[in-house]
Design a protein around this motif. Structure first.
Motif: not given
Length: 67
Positions: A15-24
């Motif tokens: 979940k953290r990586n998904f949100v991180l990817d969205q921001l990037r």
């Protein structure tokens, strides 16, 4: 028991990586406070994503007006 904990940690990390990817993908590399995204928790990343979503809303467009 250990397997359950590992699955929970894996789920949280996904979940953290998904949100991180969205921001990037939107070009965000640091938070509004200047913290690097990689150093932030899932909750902090979600907050930054919500702030980004609000900044992207075009308030002048008729569909987005409240009144």
């Amino acid at each position: 028991m250990v397997l359950h904990v590992d699955r929970v940690n894996l789920h949280q990390e996904m979940k953290r990586n998904f949100v991180l990817d969205q921001l990037r993908q939107k070009g965000v590399l640091v938070s509004q406070s200047g913290t690097e995204l990689e150093m932030m928790s899932y909750q902090e990343l979600k907050y930054e994503l919500v702030l980004l979503a609000f900044r992207e809303i075009d308030a002048d467009k008729d569909d987005n007006k409240w009144f």
